[in-house]
Write a protein that holds these residues in place. Sequence first.
Motif, PDB file in Angstrom:
ATOM      1  N   LEU A  60       6.851  24.640 -10.524  1.00  0.00           N
ATOM      2  CA  LEU A  60       6.012  23.245 -10.612  1.00  0.00           C
ATOM      3  C   LEU A  60       6.462  22.304 -11.515  1.00  0.00           C
ATOM      4  N   ILE A  61       6.888  22.715 -12.662  1.00  0.00           N
ATOM      5  CA  ILE A  61       7.522  21.937 -13.907  1.00  0.00           C
ATOM      6  C   ILE A  61       8.667  21.323 -13.407  1.00  0.00           C
ATOM      7  N   THR A  62       9.537  22.090 -12.610  1.00  0.00           N
ATOM      8  CA  THR A  62      10.908  21.302 -12.036  1.00  0.00           C
ATOM      9  C   THR A  62      10.503  20.414 -11.206  1.00  0.00           C
ATOM     10  N   VAL A  63       9.696  20.589 -10.323  1.00  0.00           N
ATOM     11  CA  VAL A  63       9.033  19.639  -9.250  1.00  0.00           C
ATOM     12  C   VAL A  63       8.499  18.292  -9.973  1.00  0.00           C
ATOM     13  N   ALA A  64       7.682  18.589 -11.073  1.00  0.00           N
ATOM     14  CA  ALA A  64       7.351  17.366 -11.610  1.00  0.00           C
ATOM     15  C   ALA A  64       8.395  16.704 -12.435  1.00  0.00           C
ATOM     16  N   CYS A  65       9.326  17.171 -12.905  1.00  0.00           N
ATOM     17  CA  CYS A  65      10.470  16.463 -13.588  1.00  0.00           C
ATOM     18  C   CYS A  65      11.027  15.390 -12.308  1.00  0.00           C
ATOM     19  N   PRO A  87      12.320  32.889 -11.026  1.00  0.00           N
ATOM     20  CA  PRO A  87      11.686  31.877 -11.662  1.00  0.00           C
ATOM     21  C   PRO A  87      10.172  32.039 -11.208  1.00  0.00           C
ATOM     22  N   ALA A  88       9.131  31.738 -12.033  1.00  0.00           N
ATOM     23  CA  ALA A  88       7.677  31.809 -11.689  1.00  0.00           C
ATOM     24  C   ALA A  88       7.077  30.480 -11.186  1.00  0.00           C
ATOM     25  N   LEU A  89       5.810  30.663 -10.977  1.00  0.00           N
ATOM     26  CA  LEU A  89       5.236  29.206 -10.253  1.00  0.00           C
ATOM     27  C   LEU A  89       5.194  28.206 -11.400  1.00  0.00           C
ATOM     28  N   PRO A  90       4.940  28.529 -12.600  1.00  0.00           N
ATOM     29  CA  PRO A  90       4.833  27.331 -13.825  1.00  0.00           C
ATOM     30  C   PRO A  90       6.369  26.443 -13.799  1.00  0.00           C
ATOM     31  N   THR A 100       0.867  -1.228  -0.157  1.00  0.00           N
ATOM     32  CA  THR A 100      -0.032  -0.176  -0.030  1.00  0.00           C
ATOM     33  C   THR A 100       0.885   1.078   0.054  1.00  0.00           C
ATOM     34  N   GLY A 101       1.949   1.144   0.874  1.00  0.00           N
ATOM     35  CA  GLY A 101       3.118   2.289   0.588  1.00  0.00           C
ATOM     36  C   GLY A 101       3.399   2.627  -0.550  1.00  0.00           C
ATOM     37  N   ASP A 102       3.410   1.567  -1.636  1.00  0.00           N
ATOM     38  CA  ASP A 102       3.788   1.993  -3.026  1.00  0.00           C
ATOM     39  C   ASP A 102       2.983   2.662  -3.363  1.00  0.00           C
ATOM     40  N   TYR A 103       1.708   2.203  -3.532  1.00  0.00           N
ATOM     41  CA  TYR A 103       0.416   2.876  -4.186  1.00  0.00           C
ATOM     42  C   TYR A 103       0.368   4.386  -3.775  1.00  0.00           C
ATOM     43  N   LEU A 104       0.524   4.550  -2.393  1.00  0.00           N
ATOM     44  CA  LEU A 104       0.441   5.728  -2.032  1.00  0.00           C
ATOM     45  C   LEU A 104       1.790   6.624  -2.550  1.00  0.00           C
ATOM     46  N   LEU A 105       2.850   6.077  -2.422  1.00  0.00           N
ATOM     47  CA  LEU A 105       4.063   6.872  -3.043  1.00  0.00           C
ATOM     48  C   LEU A 105       3.920   7.166  -4.500  1.00  0.00           C
ATOM     49  N   TRP A 106       3.420   6.358  -5.275  1.00  0.00           N
ATOM     50  CA  TRP A 106       3.076   6.458  -6.721  1.00  0.00           C
ATOM     51  C   TRP A 106       1.999   7.345  -7.010  1.00  0.00           C
ATOM     52  N   GLY A 107       0.964   7.504  -6.028  1.00  0.00           N
ATOM     53  CA  GLY A 107       0.106   8.425  -6.202  1.00  0.00           C
ATOM     54  C   GLY A 107       0.405   9.846  -5.992  1.00  0.00           C
ATOM     55  N   VAL A 108       1.068   9.975  -4.850  1.00  0.00           N
ATOM     56  CA  VAL A 108       1.693  11.375  -4.871  1.00  0.00           C
ATOM     57  C   VAL A 108       2.459  11.824  -5.904  1.00  0.00           C
ATOM     58  N   LEU A 109       3.518  11.068  -6.344  1.00  0.00           N
ATOM     59  CA  LEU A 109       4.407  11.440  -7.307  1.00  0.00           C
ATOM     60  C   LEU A 109       3.815  11.622  -8.620  1.00  0.00           C
ATOM     61  N   LEU A 110       2.744  10.786  -9.017  1.00  0.00           N
ATOM     62  CA  LEU A 110       2.061  10.922 -10.036  1.00  0.00           C
ATOM     63  C   LEU A 110       1.225  12.358 -10.025  1.00  0.00           C
ATOM     64  N   ALA A 111       0.552  12.757  -8.900  1.00  0.00           N
ATOM     65  CA  ALA A 111      -0.261  13.947  -8.676  1.00  0.00           C
ATOM     66  C   ALA A 111       0.937  15.203  -8.847  1.00  0.00           C
ATOM     67  N   LEU A 112       2.211  15.176  -8.402  1.00  0.00           N
ATOM     68  CA  LEU A 112       3.126  16.091  -8.695  1.00  0.00           C
ATOM     69  C   LEU A 112       3.487  16.079 -10.275  1.00  0.00           C
ATOM     70  N   LEU A 113       3.586  15.141 -10.808  1.00  0.00           N
ATOM     71  CA  LEU A 113       3.930  15.110 -12.294  1.00  0.00           C
ATOM     72  C   LEU A 113       2.633  15.552 -13.118  1.00  0.00           C
TER      73      LEU A 113
END
Lengths: 228, 63, 445
Positions: C394-399, C388-391, C20-33
């Motif tokens: 956000l995109i850096t974090v997403a990468c 640097p502005a918000l976009p 479940t920990g994996d699903y949680l991790l993947w979920g958070v990362l996917l949200a950021l992406l």
Amino acid sequence: MPRWGMVIDLDKCFACQSCTAACRMENNTPVAGKDQADMGRAILWNEVLPFIEGEYPNIHTTMLQRPCMHCDNPACIKVCPVQATYKDEEGIVLVDYERCIGCRMCTVACPYAVRYFNWYEPEWPEDLKVHLNPEPEVQPRPKGVVEKCTFCVQRLRKAREEAEAAGRTFNATDYIPACVQTCTGHARYFGDLDDPHSLVSKLAHSPRAYRMFEELGTQPKVYYLKQG
Amino acid sequence: MDIGALVHAFFDNAGPGGVVVLLVIGGACTIYYFLTRWIVTAGKDKDNQPATTPEEQPVSMDA
Amino acid sequence: MEPKNQYTQKILAPVRRVSTGDYLLWGVLLALLLTGGAAWVWQFIEGLGITGMNRPVYWGVYITNFVFFIGLAHSGTFISAILRIAGQSWRAPLTRAAEAITLFSLPFGAGSIIIDMGHPERILNLIFYGRYQSPIMWDVTAVGLYMLSSIVFFYLSLIPDIAMCRDRLTDVPRWQRRMYEILALGWNHSPEQYHRLEKVLDGMAVFMTMLVVTVHTVVSWLFGMTVQPGWHTALIGPFFLLGAILSGTAAVVIVLAVLRKAYRLEKVLHIGLFNSLRKLLITFVLGWFYMMIAEHLTIGYSSMTEEMVVLTDKFSGTYALIFWGMAAFVFGIPLLIFIFKGKNNVGWMVFASVLINIGMWMERYIVIIPTEVSPRMLHVMGQGSYLPALPEILITVACFAGLILLYALFTRFFPIVPIWETAQELPGHAYSKETSPAPSPAASD
């Protein structure tokens, strides 16, 4: 083929900025608005820039007019990956707005900072919009492409067409960019640098003549006549 | 045959660069495909047959 | 028939269960992406004006990310290819973990360029109208070839282990078993197959080494081939290359430590590996310091006007904090940690490596922005500025999120330690050249 160049007499310029205004009306450069201009995003194909040397009260001021230098060995063309910026046979450096991918390598490569980028879709207030120049070469550019001074290349085409229509040969003096035509102090000259009898050619060989950053090897075609 | 002019024409014009990219990437893809095939098909039709269980062994026809 | 490795069960253990920990991790990362993706869509619709870029700072965080992620990618190639050629057999347990960094950071490096384009939909113009005089075209060729070769190199090294997954992992979902079957390409662990595989990997290692040198040099030439002060220096190629190998190797340390803890692979990813990486990192940090001295002393001594503007801006001007912070994060603090605290200590190694990577991101920023802020026309234009502005944030974090997500996903479906390369015995008469030395008793944790 003519090699078009410009000479700017710094003794005669008093920075009225008519050239900047005329250029904007002729070439449909968008209005940036205060916030965008404060950010440094105003698009001014021709700019009048103050160069202040020394400490008050011993100040020496130069007003530097800066169109595109239309270099013979341009740094911008070298680095464009799709040849969206190119030099035509008459030495004018142009941009193909349809092909430009907006990578902005040319803007960082140009040592004279003459290139501008459309950060947003261009906009004009209503009363300016009705005065947009209808010529096809200066149709408003879309966002995401680079643009810069073209020596009013649409005026070259028009001058050639008018000469042909009137049945006379085209004279180099028929072609005048907007900034040169408007200059209040008659400080700007334009013509064929390769014609030894032209005014620009003679002025370019004047002892007062110099070019910006000549040591870079870009071979700019805009000459300045030193002040004083 | 002015080599200098040819080289200049190659570098300065739009188009040839794209061809180079396609050739390089395409060539690499082709080479890698054949390399992979060469590796994976090693010993397929030679004598490295996997061991067979008694059921799989060919039944003798004389008896 | 398959390679004999005492740790096979241990290495395959993470692949058997998704928690479940994996699903949680993947979920958070996917949200950021996805948030980053949304920011990019917004940018595509509105224009690049929503970023902080302006005139004269036409290149900002996106190009920084481009250079940084391509630099990170050099970790894998360095460990697999360069150390392989150098006959460093201790590297065997690390190769896949390091190459996975390469594989998953390259898309975000190349992607950062596409994100930065004013007209990304015109990207095929690079093929139709490609002009080889431009450093960007050299980049497209080099990075494209590097990405393709990394994928192939990674996949080829993975095939024997996929075959082991196919044969051993019988209790995973059907689609997963089917995936192993297809991807294993009918691998049957024959000695001849291993022989050929080793030969091809040896050859590719040489090729990849040449590619590594080419790729990051070519990336640096995007800056080096202009005439701008601070960029136009012959040293920029080697400088970027060494920086890339440094940040890549530090990334390997971080990844290794995480894998060790998360998947309990302490026996396989033993402390000796960290000690070897420590020595390499000390060398690279010192090498980076040498480059910095060479570069800045040369500029400062000759006092050329436009160069001095940029130099003073970095040393004592607007960018002084970032510059000296970078020096501390990349060189000062890590060197002290490596020398005095790093031996046999994973915690300190990870801390130093994280600092190095933060510092290296700052280094890319410091190379790019100050030169743009003080253009040659500075005397009439005035200095520029950039925030640097918000976009962009956000995109850096997403990468980063995307890189971690792909990595985490991978480790749950494939063994992150190469079983066949660390095997004590390979099929047939071939003994693996790459057996890792048994962990020394003194290095237990």
